[in-house]
Scaffold this motif. Structure first.
Motif, PDB file in Angstrom:
ATOM      1  N   GLU A 202      -2.552  -2.139   6.119  1.00 42.36           N
ATOM      2  CA  GLU A 202      -2.080  -3.358   6.767  1.00 42.36           C
ATOM      3  C   GLU A 202      -2.189  -4.557   5.832  1.00 42.36           C
ATOM      4  O   GLU A 202      -1.287  -5.404   5.762  1.00 42.36           O
ATOM      5  CB  GLU A 202      -2.870  -3.618   8.055  1.00 42.36           C
ATOM      6  CG  GLU A 202      -2.462  -2.745   9.228  1.00 42.36           C
ATOM      7  CD  GLU A 202      -2.923  -1.294   9.075  1.00 42.36           C
ATOM      8  OE1 GLU A 202      -3.741  -1.011   8.166  1.00 42.36           O
ATOM      9  OE2 GLU A 202      -2.461  -0.440   9.846  1.00 42.36           O
ATOM     10  N   SER A 203      -3.305  -4.624   5.091  1.00 41.41           N
ATOM     11  CA  SER A 203      -3.498  -5.731   4.148  1.00 41.41           C
ATOM     12  C   SER A 203      -2.525  -5.640   2.976  1.00 41.41           C
ATOM     13  O   SER A 203      -2.065  -6.655   2.460  1.00 41.41           O
ATOM     14  CB  SER A 203      -4.941  -5.749   3.641  1.00 41.41           C
ATOM     15  OG  SER A 203      -5.834  -6.022   4.703  1.00 41.41           O
ATOM     16  N   LEU A 204      -2.202  -4.425   2.573  1.00 44.15           N
ATOM     17  CA  LEU A 204      -1.217  -4.248   1.502  1.00 44.15           C
ATOM     18  C   LEU A 204       0.159  -4.725   1.961  1.00 44.15           C
ATOM     19  O   LEU A 204       0.864  -5.416   1.218  1.00 44.15           O
ATOM     20  CB  LEU A 204      -1.152  -2.777   1.086  1.00 44.15           C
ATOM     21  CG  LEU A 204      -0.053  -2.410   0.074  1.00 44.15           C
ATOM     22  CD1 LEU A 204      -0.183  -3.220  -1.205  1.00 44.15           C
ATOM     23  CD2 LEU A 204      -0.085  -0.912  -0.236  1.00 44.15           C
ATOM     24  N   THR A 205       0.518  -4.390   3.189  1.00 38.56           N
ATOM     25  CA  THR A 205       1.805  -4.829   3.737  1.00 38.56           C
ATOM     26  C   THR A 205       1.883  -6.356   3.773  1.00 38.56           C
ATOM     27  O   THR A 205       2.892  -6.954   3.378  1.00 38.56           O
ATOM     28  CB  THR A 205       1.999  -4.254   5.149  1.00 38.56           C
ATOM     29  OG1 THR A 205       1.959  -2.822   5.098  1.00 38.56           O
ATOM     30  CG2 THR A 205       3.340  -4.694   5.733  1.00 38.56           C
ATOM     31  N   PHE A 206       0.809  -6.982   4.237  1.00 34.98           N
ATOM     32  CA  PHE A 206       0.745  -8.442   4.277  1.00 34.98           C
ATOM     33  C   PHE A 206       0.833  -9.033   2.871  1.00 34.98           C
ATOM     34  O   PHE A 206       1.572  -9.991   2.618  1.00 34.98           O
ATOM     35  CB  PHE A 206      -0.553  -8.884   4.950  1.00 34.98           C
ATOM     36  CG  PHE A 206      -0.899 -10.329   4.711  1.00 34.98           C
ATOM     37  CD1 PHE A 206      -0.237 -11.341   5.392  1.00 34.98           C
ATOM     38  CD2 PHE A 206      -1.878 -10.670   3.787  1.00 34.98           C
ATOM     39  CE1 PHE A 206      -0.547 -12.677   5.161  1.00 34.98           C
ATOM     40  CE2 PHE A 206      -2.198 -11.998   3.546  1.00 34.98           C
ATOM     41  CZ  PHE A 206      -1.527 -13.006   4.242  1.00 34.98           C
ATOM     42  N   THR A 207       0.087  -8.443   1.949  1.00 33.45           N
ATOM     43  CA  THR A 207       0.042  -8.938   0.568  1.00 33.45           C
ATOM     44  C   THR A 207       1.420  -8.891  -0.093  1.00 33.45           C
ATOM     45  O   THR A 207       1.847  -9.847  -0.737  1.00 33.45           O
ATOM     46  CB  THR A 207      -0.965  -8.115  -0.260  1.00 33.45           C
ATOM     47  OG1 THR A 207      -2.276  -8.268   0.302  1.00 33.45           O
ATOM     48  CG2 THR A 207      -0.992  -8.575  -1.705  1.00 33.45           C
ATOM     49  N   LYS A 208       2.104  -7.774   0.069  1.00 30.90           N
ATOM     50  CA  LYS A 208       3.434  -7.618  -0.532  1.00 30.90           C
ATOM     51  C   LYS A 208       4.418  -8.652   0.013  1.00 30.90           C
ATOM     52  O   LYS A 208       5.245  -9.188  -0.723  1.00 30.90           O
ATOM     53  CB  LYS A 208       3.964  -6.209  -0.267  1.00 30.90           C
ATOM     54  CG  LYS A 208       3.270  -5.119  -1.065  1.00 30.90           C
ATOM     55  CD  LYS A 208       3.641  -3.732  -0.590  1.00 30.90           C
ATOM     56  CE  LYS A 208       5.086  -3.418  -0.828  1.00 30.90           C
ATOM     57  NZ  LYS A 208       5.420  -2.016  -0.425  1.00 30.90           N
TER      58      LYS A 208
END
Length: 349
Positions: free
Chosen positions: A109-115
Motif C-alpha cells: 500500500e505504501s509503495l502504491t502511494f509512493t509511486k
C-alpha cells in the motif's frame, strides 16, 4: 550501474527512518539538515502499519530504540507514524530545496502511494521485504535506482533476488551491505564482504553503516569503504543525539554527519588515478628535489678525468644522474670543480 573505472562520485544517503518521532516539522528539519550536511539523498520509510506489521508482533531489544523495549511496538509505531499528507508536505519541501528522496516503502500500500504521490529519485528495498516477491517485482518495475538491503541474506538468496530484478530489466540497483542492528558492533561490519559482493555479482555496491553514532569512529568508518569500490553510503541522521529520538543509536547529528561526508569525499579524492601513464607535476617536482645527483667528492682540476675516486652522490639541485655517470668516466673536466659542486655534462669533454 556505475562504471568502476570512471567512478568519480559516491551517493550519500542521510537516513531519517523513524527519528522524526511522529512530527512532520521535525522531519522537515531533518531534511534540511541532511541537505546542509552534504547528503545527496534523504532516506525515508513510508509505512501503512496495518499492512506492514501484525498487531501481535512482540517488542524486544533491538526492534526499537533503547528505553522503549517494554512498549507495545505496534501501538508505539502507530503513534509516531507520519500520515500520507505529512509525506506529501515533506516531498514539496524536498523539491523546493532540491533534495532528492530515497523512499523505503514497507508494504505494498505504501509503495502504491509512493509511486503516485512521492515519485522519488531512488527506492530502498528493506531486509524485511527481501523475500516478498510482489514487492521486489513492483519496485524493480519502477525502473528507478534502488538500494537493496542485503543484511541477513545469504549469497544464494542475493543471487535469486538479482535474477528477479534483471527479469524486470532493471540494472540500476545497488547491493547495500550492512545489518540493521542498533548499534552494530565494529567487528560485525565486515567491510571485506563488500569486495566479495562486487566480485561475485559484478554490480554496484554500497554500505549501510549502523555502528554507534556516539563513537568517534562512526565519522570515519564509511570512508574505509571507499577504496573497496562502493557507490552508495548510508548513515542515519538525527537532530540531537541527546534527545534519544527513535533510531538515534546509529545516527550522527548534522555537524558530525557533515564531517563524515567530508571524510568520504577526501577519501575518494585521495584514490586518484590507477595507472602510471606519466608523472604529475607534483611527482616531477618531488623527483627533482628528492633524488641524489653526482657532485665532486674532492676538488677536480681542469683536465682531470672523471672517475669513481673523485665523485660522490649527494642530494643536489643539479648534477648527472647517478645511473648515467658511468658513461662519463674517463672524460675530462673543462674547468676546475670544487668539492660538492655538481658534475655537469656541459663541463666535460
Amino acid at each position: 550501474m556505475i562504471n568502476k573505472s570512471k567512478m568519480t562520485k559516491i551517493s550519500i544517503i542521510a537516513e531519517m527512518a523513524w527519528s522524526h518521532d511522529g512530527s512532520v516539522s521535525k522531519a522537515i528539519k531533518l531534511l534540511r539538515a541532511a541537505k546542509n550536511s552534504g547528503a545527496n539523498y534523504f532516506g525515508i520509510h513510508i509505512t501503512n502499519l496495518k499492512t506492514y506489521m501484525s498487531k501481535y508482533y512482540q517488542n524486544s531489544p533491538g526492534k526499537v530504540s533503547q528505553g522503549k523495549e517494554n512498549l507495545d511496538i505496534y501501538k508505539y509505531l502507530d503513534k509516531i507514524n507520519l500520515t500520507n499528507e505529512n509525506w506529501i508536505l515533506l516531498k514539496k519541501t524536498a523539491k523546493k530545496i532540491k533534495m532528492e528522496l530515497c523512499v523505503m516503502p514497507n508494504d505494498i500500500e505504501s509503495l502504491t502511494f509512493t509511486k503516485k504521490y512521492i515519485k522519488p529519485e531512488m527506492y530502498a528495498l528493506s531486509a524485511a521485504s527481501f523475500n516478498e516477491k510482489l514487492m521486489i517485482n513492483r519496485i524493480a518495475g519502477t525502473k528507478k535506482k534502488v538500494v537493496i538491503r542485503t543484511g541477513g541474506a545469504t549469497l544464494n538468496e542475493i543471487k535469486k533476488f538479482i535474477k528477479n530484478f534483471k527479469k524486470k530489466k532493471n540494472n540500476k540497483f545497488t547491493l547495500l551491505h550492512g545489518i540493521q542492528v542498533y548499534p552494530t558492533s565494529v567487528g560485525e561490519i565486515n567491510l571485506n564482504q563488500l569486495t566479495t559482493l562486487r566480485k561475485k555479482f559484478k554490480c554496484s555496491i554500497g554500505l549501510a553503516d549502523h555502528i554507534d553514532g556516539g563513537n568517534e569512529f562512526a565519522i570515519y568508518l564509511p570512508a574505509l569503504a571507499v577504496p573497496l569500490g562502493v557507490d552508495v553510503i548510508e548513515k542515519h541522521i538525527t537532530l540531537d543525539r541527546k534527545e534519544k529520538s527513535e533510531d538515534f543509536e546509529a545516527a550522527l547529528d548534522p555537524k558530525n554527519f557533515e564531517k563524515m561526508v567530508r571524510s568520504i569525499k577526501l577519501s575518494l579524492k585521495s584514490l586518484g588515478k590507477k595507472n602510471f601513464s606519466g608523472l604529475s607535476k607534483s611527482e616531477l617536482r618531488y623527483r627533482q628535489v628528492s633524488r641524489k645527483r653526482t657532485v665532486a667528492k674532492i676538488k677536480i682540476n681542469k683536465g682531470d678525468k672523471i672517475s669513481p675516486k673523485n665523485i660522490i652522490f649527494k642530494r643536489s639541485d643539479t648534477g648527472i644522474d647517478p645511473l648515467k655517470i658511468e658513461n662519463y668516466f674517463g672524460k675530462k673536466s673543462k674547468k676546475e670543480i670544487n668539492e660538492d659542486l655538481p658534475i655537469l655534462k656541459r663541463n666535460l669533454y
